[in-house]
Scaffold this motif. Structure first.
Motif: not given
Length: 123
Positions: A77-83
């Motif tokens: 989820f962290g990668i998704t939000l940053i991406s």
């Protein structure tokens, strides 16, 4: 301890609510194909994100899911939000969109920190 649980479940509820709503829109809103094209992303990625958001949300909401799996969900989820933030800014979208991404990222951080506060011996 009760206050910590309340904070954890509110933050986790916000995070998973947003992810589930997003997955629903990705799967059933025909305009999402155009939105992904606008961001320069292929349609198969929309389907992949839908599945990942469903599975990640389930991992965080179901109490007996192993801690390692929850760690993967938080990381994903962290990668998704940053991406998402990078994709929107790179495509020329308004910086105001990032208010939502930052809010949801803050919910993710609070949920993660309180998960570890409530389960200090896990992971």
């Amino acid at each position: 301890m009760k206050k910590d649980k309340i904070i954890y479940w509110i933050a986790t509820g916000i995070l998973t609510g947003v992810m589930l709503w997003s997955a629903y829109n990705f799967a059933f809103n025909p305009e999402m194909k155009g939105a992904f094209a606008h961001l320069g992303l292929p349609n198969w990625f929309r389907i992949e994100l839908t599945i990942a958001k469903l599975l990640g949300s389930l991992a965080l909401l179901i109490p007996f899911v192993p801690a390692k799996l929850k760690e993967f969900a938080y990381f994903g989820f962290g990668i998704t939000l940053i991406s998402a933030a990078v994709a929107h800014l790179s495509s020329g979208d308004s910086i105001l969109i990032e208010i939502g991404h930052l809010t949801f990222f803050a919910s993710l951080v609070v949920s993660y920190l309180y998960y570890h506060k409530l389960h200090p011996k896990l992971v």
